[in-house]
Write a protein that holds these residues in place. Structure first.
Motif, PDB file in Angstrom:
ATOM      1  N   ASN A   2      13.520  61.602  45.033  1.00 36.69           N
ATOM      2  CA  ASN A   2      13.620  60.507  44.063  1.00 36.69           C
ATOM      3  C   ASN A   2      14.886  60.565  43.217  1.00 36.69           C
ATOM      4  OD1 ASN A   2      11.055  59.378  44.716  1.00 36.69           O
ATOM      5  ND2 ASN A   2      10.086  61.057  43.603  1.00 36.69           N
ATOM      6  N   HIS A   3      15.715  61.589  43.430  1.00 36.97           N
ATOM      7  CA  HIS A   3      16.867  61.765  42.542  1.00 36.97           C
ATOM      8  C   HIS A   3      18.208  61.780  43.285  1.00 36.97           C
ATOM      9  CE1 HIS A   3      14.474  62.262  38.900  1.00 36.97           C
ATOM     10  NE2 HIS A   3      13.582  62.771  39.726  1.00 36.97           N
ATOM     11  N   VAL A   4      18.188  61.473  44.572  1.00 36.49           N
ATOM     12  CA  VAL A   4      19.427  61.208  45.310  1.00 36.49           C
ATOM     13  C   VAL A   4      19.242  59.911  46.089  1.00 36.49           C
ATOM     14  CG1 VAL A   4      20.250  63.584  45.602  1.00 36.49           C
ATOM     15  CG2 VAL A   4      18.752  62.589  47.325  1.00 36.49           C
ATOM     16  N   LYS A   5      20.358  59.239  46.311  1.00 36.37           N
ATOM     17  CA  LYS A   5      20.339  58.021  47.116  1.00 36.37           C
ATOM     18  C   LYS A   5      21.538  58.060  48.049  1.00 36.37           C
ATOM     19  CE  LYS A   5      20.177  52.979  46.764  1.00 36.37           C
ATOM     20  NZ  LYS A   5      20.411  51.813  45.886  1.00 36.37           N
ATOM     21  N   ILE A   6      21.276  58.029  49.343  1.00 34.05           N
ATOM     22  CA  ILE A   6      22.371  57.964  50.318  1.00 34.05           C
ATOM     23  C   ILE A   6      22.838  56.515  50.387  1.00 34.05           C
ATOM     24  CG2 ILE A   6      23.060  58.308  52.717  1.00 34.05           C
ATOM     25  CD1 ILE A   6      20.806  60.450  52.894  1.00 34.05           C
ATOM     26  N   VAL A  32      28.389  65.154  51.804  1.00 33.30           N
ATOM     27  CA  VAL A  32      27.111  65.815  52.111  1.00 33.30           C
ATOM     28  C   VAL A  32      27.046  66.027  53.622  1.00 33.30           C
ATOM     29  CG1 VAL A  32      24.601  65.614  52.044  1.00 33.30           C
ATOM     30  CG2 VAL A  32      25.960  64.837  50.094  1.00 33.30           C
ATOM     31  N   HIS A  33      27.010  67.297  54.020  1.00 33.93           N
ATOM     32  CA  HIS A  33      27.104  67.611  55.458  1.00 33.93           C
ATOM     33  C   HIS A  33      25.858  68.285  56.007  1.00 33.93           C
ATOM     34  CE1 HIS A  33      28.158  71.287  53.415  1.00 33.93           C
ATOM     35  NE2 HIS A  33      28.082  71.958  54.548  1.00 33.93           N
ATOM     36  N   LYS A  34      24.822  68.444  55.150  1.00 32.31           N
ATOM     37  CA  LYS A  34      23.552  68.972  55.664  1.00 32.31           C
ATOM     38  C   LYS A  34      22.410  68.670  54.700  1.00 32.31           C
ATOM     39  CE  LYS A  34      24.911  73.636  54.222  1.00 32.31           C
ATOM     40  NZ  LYS A  34      25.189  74.994  54.685  1.00 32.31           N
ATOM     41  N   LEU A  35      21.197  68.685  55.240  1.00 31.73           N
ATOM     42  CA  LEU A  35      19.998  68.363  54.461  1.00 31.73           C
ATOM     43  C   LEU A  35      19.789  69.343  53.319  1.00 31.73           C
ATOM     44  CD1 LEU A  35      17.446  66.604  54.124  1.00 31.73           C
ATOM     45  CD2 LEU A  35      16.297  68.095  55.768  1.00 31.73           C
ATOM     46  N   LYS A  36      20.100  70.614  53.560  1.00 33.97           N
ATOM     47  CA  LYS A  36      19.920  71.637  52.521  1.00 33.97           C
ATOM     48  C   LYS A  36      20.705  71.284  51.249  1.00 33.97           C
ATOM     49  CE  LYS A  36      20.634  76.554  51.674  1.00 33.97           C
ATOM     50  NZ  LYS A  36      21.481  77.694  52.052  1.00 33.97           N
ATOM     51  N   LEU A  37      21.927  70.791  51.425  1.00 41.84           N
ATOM     52  CA  LEU A  37      22.747  70.406  50.276  1.00 41.84           C
ATOM     53  C   LEU A  37      22.142  69.196  49.566  1.00 41.84           C
ATOM     54  CD1 LEU A  37      25.268  70.565  48.491  1.00 41.84           C
ATOM     55  CD2 LEU A  37      26.511  69.293  50.256  1.00 41.84           C
ATOM     56  N   LEU A  38      21.650  68.243  50.320  1.00 46.19           N
ATOM     57  CA  LEU A  38      21.013  67.058  49.735  1.00 46.19           C
ATOM     58  C   LEU A  38      19.813  67.466  48.882  1.00 46.19           C
ATOM     59  CD1 LEU A  38      21.623  63.971  49.990  1.00 46.19           C
ATOM     60  CD2 LEU A  38      19.754  63.881  51.643  1.00 46.19           C
ATOM     61  N   LYS A  39      19.048  68.430  49.380  1.00 44.32           N
ATOM     62  CA  LYS A  39      17.884  68.928  48.621  1.00 44.32           C
ATOM     63  C   LYS A  39      18.302  69.551  47.296  1.00 44.32           C
ATOM     64  CE  LYS A  39      14.753  69.872  52.518  1.00 44.32           C
ATOM     65  NZ  LYS A  39      14.205  70.922  53.424  1.00 44.32           N
ATOM     66  N   GLU A  40      19.400  70.296  47.324  1.00 47.93           N
ATOM     67  CA  GLU A  40      19.891  70.940  46.098  1.00 47.93           C
ATOM     68  C   GLU A  40      20.392  69.901  45.091  1.00 47.93           C
ATOM     69  OE1 GLU A  40      20.889  73.995  43.400  1.00 47.93           O
ATOM     70  OE2 GLU A  40      19.572  74.006  45.152  1.00 47.93           O
ATOM     71  N   ILE A  41      21.088  68.879  45.592  1.00 43.73           N
ATOM     72  CA  ILE A  41      21.566  67.810  44.697  1.00 43.73           C
ATOM     73  C   ILE A  41      20.363  67.100  44.070  1.00 43.73           C
ATOM     74  CG2 ILE A  41      22.869  65.639  44.540  1.00 43.73           C
ATOM     75  CD1 ILE A  41      24.578  66.716  46.928  1.00 43.73           C
ATOM     76  N   ASN A  42      19.345  66.829  44.872  1.00 41.06           N
ATOM     77  CA  ASN A  42      18.130  66.181  44.366  1.00 41.06           C
ATOM     78  C   ASN A  42      17.468  67.026  43.284  1.00 41.06           C
ATOM     79  OD1 ASN A  42      15.964  64.031  44.717  1.00 41.06           O
ATOM     80  ND2 ASN A  42      14.769  65.882  45.127  1.00 41.06           N
ATOM     81  N   VAL A  95      19.727  59.895  39.026  1.00 45.22           N
ATOM     82  CA  VAL A  95      19.804  59.679  40.472  1.00 45.22           C
ATOM     83  C   VAL A  95      21.288  59.777  40.842  1.00 45.22           C
ATOM     84  CG1 VAL A  95      19.440  58.065  42.371  1.00 45.22           C
ATOM     85  CG2 VAL A  95      17.771  58.176  40.500  1.00 45.22           C
ATOM     86  N   ILE A  96      21.612  60.670  41.775  1.00 48.05           N
ATOM     87  CA  ILE A  96      23.002  60.854  42.181  1.00 48.05           C
ATOM     88  C   ILE A  96      23.223  60.206  43.549  1.00 48.05           C
ATOM     89  CG2 ILE A  96      24.784  62.533  42.805  1.00 48.05           C
ATOM     90  CD1 ILE A  96      23.546  64.450  40.758  1.00 48.05           C
ATOM     91  N   ASN A  97      24.210  59.336  43.613  1.00 51.23           N
ATOM     92  CA  ASN A  97      24.565  58.689  44.885  1.00 51.23           C
ATOM     93  C   ASN A  97      25.351  59.656  45.768  1.00 51.23           C
ATOM     94  OD1 ASN A  97      23.353  56.273  44.195  1.00 51.23           O
ATOM     95  ND2 ASN A  97      25.223  55.363  43.393  1.00 51.23           N
ATOM     96  N   CYS A  98      25.067  59.591  47.064  1.00 55.64           N
ATOM     97  CA  CYS A  98      25.679  60.507  48.027  1.00 55.64           C
ATOM     98  C   CYS A  98      26.115  59.761  49.282  1.00 55.64           C
ATOM     99  CB  CYS A  98      24.686  61.597  48.439  1.00 55.64           C
ATOM    100  SG  CYS A  98      24.169  62.690  47.098  1.00 55.64           S
ATOM    101  N   LEU A  99      27.123  60.314  49.943  1.00 54.58           N
ATOM    102  CA  LEU A  99      27.551  59.843  51.266  1.00 54.58           C
ATOM    103  C   LEU A  99      27.329  60.972  52.259  1.00 54.58           C
ATOM    104  CD1 LEU A  99      31.010  58.252  50.306  1.00 54.58           C
ATOM    105  CD2 LEU A  99      28.787  57.114  50.399  1.00 54.58           C
TER     106      LEU A  99
END
Length: 219
Positions: free
Chosen positions: A143-147, A88-98, A107-111
């Motif tokens: 609520n659906h991603v966790k770094i 995960v290299h930007k907030l926009k991608l994190l939002k899409e995963i969420n 809940v998808i775990n992310c780095l």
């Protein structure tokens, strides 16, 4: 050495707190099954379509990790099953995963991928940008991603001192961030050529491909 023998070698050699991700990109299902039968359960892919095809065809207790660059428009295909997204290299991608994880009630775990190499070809964000994401209201409301940690790729070089410096920097950032964010426990760094340096610097997750499965054929 066979795939099964390589898996056994790594399992015997690695410290107990270091997870092995067998990077199976471009490799056929038969090769993955050979590693699976040797006890390997975590596999890494860098193309979502290929990973999805393999997920559908292979045993359901396999933990699939997306280790490559992720295009936002492909996230929906992996959202039902992916265990960990490494890059995960930007907030926009994190939002899409969420968003896509919410649709799947998961809940998808992310780095967060930090850029530690000088090569332009390597993706990743600067450390202050990663910290900004962790502290952001936008992330706090997801609520659906966790770094759960950080990932980085060292420069492709024979210079071990350089690789050591890059990994030490990433470990330093991990230690710094995890004081404030204790959920950060996974440090994904180290591949076939540099994994021993990564372990010395505190890696908890290695991404090993060619030395398990042999060289890749991209044709």
């Amino acid at each position: 050495m066979s795939i099964a023998a390589q898996i056994k070698k790594y399992k015997d050699e690695l410290p107990g707190d270091v997870d092995l991700v067998a990077v199976s990109k471009t490799k056929p299902n038969e090769a993955i099954l050979e590693a699976y039968e040797a006890g390997q359960r975590i596999f890494g892919e860098n193309k979502i379509q290929e990973m999805t095809d393999k997920h559908e065809a292979l045993p359901k207790d396999i933990e699939w990790h997306m280790i490559g660059h992720v295009q936002s428009n492909k996230v929906k295909f992996m959202a039902p099953y992916v265990s960990l997204v490494h890059a995960v290299h930007k907030l926009k991608l994190l939002k899409e995963i969420n968003k896509r994880a919410k649709e799947e009630d998961r809940v998808i775990n992310c780095l967060l991928q930090l850029k530690i190499a000088e090569e332009d070809s390597k993706y990743g964000m600067e450390a202050d940008e990663a910290l900004k994401i962790l502290k952001s209201e936008a992330y706090q409301e997801m609520n659906h991603v966790k770094i759960v940690g950080l990932m980085g790729m060292a420069t492709l070089t024979e210079d071990e001192q350089k690789i050591n410096t890059e990994f030490a920097y990433l470990k330093g950032k991990m230690d710094e961030f995890s004081k404030e964010f204790p959920a950060l426990t996974t440090l994904s760094m180290g591949m076939s050529g540099d994994y021993q340096i990564a372990i010395k610097n505190g890696s908890t997750m290695l991404r090993i491909g060619s030395s398990i499965f042999g060289e890749r054929n991209y044709n």
